[in-house]
Write an enzyme that holds these catalytic residues in place. Structure first.
Site, PDB file in Angstrom:
ATOM      1  N   HIS A 194     -66.608 -79.994 -44.377  1.00 49.27           N
ATOM      2  CA  HIS A 194     -66.214 -80.964 -43.353  1.00 49.27           C
ATOM      3  C   HIS A 194     -65.214 -81.974 -43.897  1.00 49.27           C
ATOM      4  O   HIS A 194     -65.045 -83.035 -43.314  1.00 49.27           O
ATOM      5  CB  HIS A 194     -67.460 -81.722 -42.855  1.00 49.27           C
ATOM      6  CG  HIS A 194     -68.417 -80.862 -42.097  1.00 49.27           C
ATOM      7  ND1 HIS A 194     -69.748 -81.151 -41.965  1.00 49.27           N
ATOM      8  CD2 HIS A 194     -68.236 -79.696 -41.431  1.00 49.27           C
ATOM      9  CE1 HIS A 194     -70.355 -80.212 -41.245  1.00 49.27           C
ATOM     10  NE2 HIS A 194     -69.453 -79.319 -40.916  1.00 49.27           N
ATOM     11  N   HIS A 195     -64.572 -81.647 -45.021  1.00 49.81           N
ATOM     12  CA  HIS A 195     -63.668 -82.655 -45.587  1.00 49.81           C
ATOM     13  C   HIS A 195     -62.470 -82.870 -44.676  1.00 49.81           C
ATOM     14  O   HIS A 195     -61.811 -83.905 -44.728  1.00 49.81           O
ATOM     15  CB  HIS A 195     -63.214 -82.278 -47.002  1.00 49.81           C
ATOM     16  CG  HIS A 195     -62.183 -81.189 -47.032  1.00 49.81           C
ATOM     17  ND1 HIS A 195     -62.465 -79.889 -46.718  1.00 49.81           N
ATOM     18  CD2 HIS A 195     -60.867 -81.218 -47.322  1.00 49.81           C
ATOM     19  CE1 HIS A 195     -61.365 -79.160 -46.823  1.00 49.81           C
ATOM     20  NE2 HIS A 195     -60.378 -79.943 -47.187  1.00 49.81           N
ATOM     21  N   LYS A 222     -62.494 -74.214 -39.478  1.00 50.20           N
ATOM     22  CA  LYS A 222     -61.706 -73.092 -38.962  1.00 50.20           C
ATOM     23  C   LYS A 222     -62.099 -71.798 -39.652  1.00 50.20           C
ATOM     24  O   LYS A 222     -62.301 -71.766 -40.866  1.00 50.20           O
ATOM     25  CB  LYS A 222     -60.225 -73.386 -39.252  1.00 50.20           C
ATOM     26  CG  LYS A 222     -59.271 -72.457 -38.571  1.00 50.20           C
ATOM     27  CD  LYS A 222     -58.951 -72.888 -37.159  1.00 50.20           C
ATOM     28  CE  LYS A 222     -58.201 -71.816 -36.397  1.00 50.20           C
ATOM     29  NZ  LYS A 222     -59.094 -70.718 -35.951  1.00 50.20           N
ATOM     30  N   LYS A 235     -58.606 -71.417 -48.713  1.00 54.76           N
ATOM     31  CA  LYS A 235     -57.401 -70.836 -48.106  1.00 54.76           C
ATOM     32  C   LYS A 235     -56.609 -71.916 -47.358  1.00 54.76           C
ATOM     33  O   LYS A 235     -55.407 -72.069 -47.538  1.00 54.76           O
ATOM     34  CB  LYS A 235     -57.883 -69.764 -47.123  1.00 54.76           C
ATOM     35  CG  LYS A 235     -56.844 -68.852 -46.586  1.00 54.76           C
ATOM     36  CD  LYS A 235     -57.456 -67.883 -45.550  1.00 54.76           C
ATOM     37  CE  LYS A 235     -58.477 -66.933 -46.124  1.00 54.76           C
ATOM     38  NZ  LYS A 235     -58.795 -65.824 -45.190  1.00 54.76           N
ATOM     39  N   LYS A 275     -66.903 -69.805 -40.890  1.00 60.43           N
ATOM     40  CA  LYS A 275     -66.868 -68.387 -40.532  1.00 60.43           C
ATOM     41  C   LYS A 275     -68.038 -68.084 -39.625  1.00 60.43           C
ATOM     42  O   LYS A 275     -69.088 -68.724 -39.729  1.00 60.43           O
ATOM     43  CB  LYS A 275     -66.989 -67.525 -41.790  1.00 60.43           C
ATOM     44  CG  LYS A 275     -66.430 -66.140 -41.610  1.00 60.43           C
ATOM     45  CD  LYS A 275     -64.925 -66.176 -41.673  1.00 60.43           C
ATOM     46  CE  LYS A 275     -64.302 -64.834 -41.765  1.00 60.43           C
ATOM     47  NZ  LYS A 275     -62.920 -64.982 -42.266  1.00 60.43           N
ATOM     48  N   SER A 302     -52.711 -69.592 -36.786  1.00 52.56           N
ATOM     49  CA  SER A 302     -53.758 -70.188 -35.944  1.00 52.56           C
ATOM     50  C   SER A 302     -53.548 -71.698 -35.832  1.00 52.56           C
ATOM     51  O   SER A 302     -53.753 -72.298 -34.779  1.00 52.56           O
ATOM     52  CB  SER A 302     -55.136 -69.945 -36.554  1.00 52.56           C
ATOM     53  OG  SER A 302     -55.632 -68.681 -36.191  1.00 52.56           O
TER      54      SER A 302
HETATM   55  N1  GLU Z   1     -60.177 -64.371 -39.879  1.00 52.18           N
HETATM   56  C1  GLU Z   1     -58.938 -64.778 -40.445  1.00 52.18           C
HETATM   57  C2  GLU Z   1     -59.118 -65.138 -41.917  1.00 52.18           C
HETATM   58  O1  GLU Z   1     -60.007 -64.654 -42.568  1.00 52.18           O
HETATM   59  C3  GLU Z   1     -58.247 -65.847 -39.615  1.00 52.18           C
HETATM   60  C4  GLU Z   1     -58.970 -67.139 -39.507  1.00 52.18           C
HETATM   61  C5  GLU Z   1     -58.325 -68.125 -38.510  1.00 52.18           C
HETATM   62  O2  GLU Z   1     -57.245 -67.858 -37.993  1.00 52.18           O
HETATM   63  O3  GLU Z   1     -58.944 -69.169 -38.283  1.00 52.18           O
HETATM   64  O4  GLU Z   1     -58.333 -65.842 -42.481  1.00 52.18           O
END
Ligand code: GLU
Length: 469
Positions: free
Chosen positions: A62-63, A68, A92, A104, A360
């Site tokens: 939550h930083h 996402k 990432k 996720k 995204s």
């Molecule tokens: N599922 C993709 C990933 O592993 C996209 C995640 C996204 O766009 O939020 O990076």
């Protein structure tokens, strides 16, 4: 089989890099753990039976908000896997400077065994469960596609969300990877594969790195093997082929195929659609075991399906000079060490496949700004370019030919802006990681360098929030 889990493997990579930082152990521990874990069971009527569906949403960090990350639809989905994938999302996003925390989701079903009607019921119910617990929303947590899900599922999610939260002005930003007609952005579908291509192209343009693995620079003529012909694998293969590389091998779960002359990616996809298999593609050789293609001699190997496909058992047989991780976690930590020891270059997942989440981010920004990219400036740019070209033609007394004229005058469309944002992001991230690697000569591999960059960014933003002194 190794005696540690996928999440353990992510933690191990994290610890390996954390050693090279000076952050307080408490800060590092906070970054490592999953901040919130939601495991649910809900009933869905399938035919005349009630099925209890098991699903998850994990918010790793939550930083930065929103969190996402995609939603995986597969029978293999379990809590440990979702936690590992959520953690990878945090790192990432940090690496590519996308201002989100990692998350996720996962639904433990085989989507191929359900009708579209039933998948819609499952997806809508999953979304309602997320809404009930405040685990979805444009400022809270924004899901996206992952293995086994795509635009169609995202359309069901946004429709469920906006119906249950009427009047929420930024409601469309509750999920990304939507169809363009439902608030999506042009260029999202191919984004992960294109990001893989941009990232590896940048690596292949670096003379010192390519020389170390015994390759010349440049993409053209490089022999590439891709495992997985889903959205990510297909687009990675296609962009390499379009740039002049030779796709010599393709692997899917039914088997793998090989041709020294190169496989036409679209023709293979059409063949698979018609026959149900990539095997027996005209002019190509078949391998009975699908992983055999991974062990063939080639320049670049791109695993683009699931985790753990290259492990302690098969890593010693990998001959590729560069392994580009398009999937999340395709190498186990042992495989990583073996390949590094054998002089291969492993380009790590959590930055190489960040193209999806980068676009995204662009989609989410589009949803918050309520305007299509290019709408405001396209005509202005075209008018200005017409003037400039006219002046040059007047001064030189020569006319540009039609093709050149078209290229110069063209004002940016949405897809042009998205792709240029993605290209810039991937090039910058590649350079940043390589630089961190060079500045820390004791760092053994590129994955550790990528983690190092990520840890420093996440720790810095915790510090900026004033959470840690
Ligand atoms: N599922 C993709 C990933 O592993 C996209 C995640 C996204 O766009 O939020 O990076």
């Amino acid at each position: 089989m190794s005696d540690y889990s996928f999440f353990d493997a992510v933690q191990m990579s994290f610890d390996k890099a954390a050693k090279y930082t000076k952050w307080d152990p408490g800060v590092l521990e906070q970054i490592k753990q999953c901040n919130a874990v939601y495991r649910m069971h809900f009933p869905v009527k399938i035919g005349d039976k009630i099925e209890v569906i098991k699903a998850y949403r994990v918010q790793h960090s939550h930083h930065k908000l929103p969190c996402k990350g995609g939603i995986r639809y597969a029978t293999s989905v379990n809590l440990d896997e979702v936690m590992a994938l959520a953690a990878l999302m945090t790192f990432k996003c940090a690496i590519v400077n996308v201002p989100f925390g990692g998350a996720k989701g996962g639904i433990s079903i085989d989507p191929r065994k359900y009708s579209a009607y039933d998948l819609e019921k499952i997806t809508r119910r999953y979304t309602s469960e997320l809404i009930k617990k405040n685990f979805i929303g444009p400022g809270l947590d924004v899901p996206a596609p992952d293995y086994g899900s795509g635009e169609r599922e995202m359309a069901w999610i946004v429709d469920t969300y906006t119906s249950m939260r009427p009047g929420e002005i930024d409601g469309l930003g509750c999920v990304t990877g939507k169809p363009v007609t439902q608030g999506g952005v042009r260029g999202r579908k191919e984004a992960t594969g294109l990001g893989v291509f941009y990232g590896l192209r940048e690596i292949l343009n670096m003379e010192d790195l390519t020389a170390k693995v015994g390759l010349t620079t440049g993409v053209e003529g490089k022999r590439v093997v891709v495992q997985g012909l889903g959205n990510v694998g297909y687009h990675s293969a296609k962009f390499f082929q379009d740039a002049g590389a030779i796709v010599v091998g393709l692997a899917e779960y039914e088997g793998s195929i090989w041709s020294d002359q190169g496989l036409d990616v679209d023709a293979v996809v059409a063949h698979r659609k018609a026959t149900g298999s990539i095997l027996n593609f005209p002019g190509a050789n078949n391998f009975a075991v699908n992983t055999e293609a991974l062990e063939m001699d080639c320049d670049v190997l791109i695993p683009a399906a699931l985790e753990n496909v290259i492990n302690a058992e098969n890593a010693p047989r990998i001959k590729a000079k560069i392994i580009g991780e398009a999937a999340n976690g395709p190498l186990t930590p042992e495989a990583d060490e073996i390949l590094t020891k054998n002089g291969r270059l492993v380009v790590p997942d959590m930055y190489l496949n960040a193209g999806g989440v980068t676009v995204s981010y662009f989609e989410w920004l589009k949803n918050l700004s309520h305007v299509r990219y290019g709408r405001m400036e396209k005509r202005f740019t075209e008018n200005q370019n017409t003037q400039i070209l006219g002046q040059i033609e007047n001064l030189t007394g020569k006319k540009a030919d039609n093709k050149v004229r078209e290229t110069i005058m063209h004002g940016p469309d949405e897809v042009d802006i998205v792709r240029s944002g993605l290209e810039e992001t991937m090039i910058t991230a590649t350079r940043e990681i390589v630089e961190a690697w060079k500045n820390n000569p004791e760092v053994p591999d590129m994955r550790t360098a990528a983690y190092l960059v990520a840890i420093n960014k996440v720790a810095t933003s915790y510090a900026e929030l004033g959470i840690f002194p």
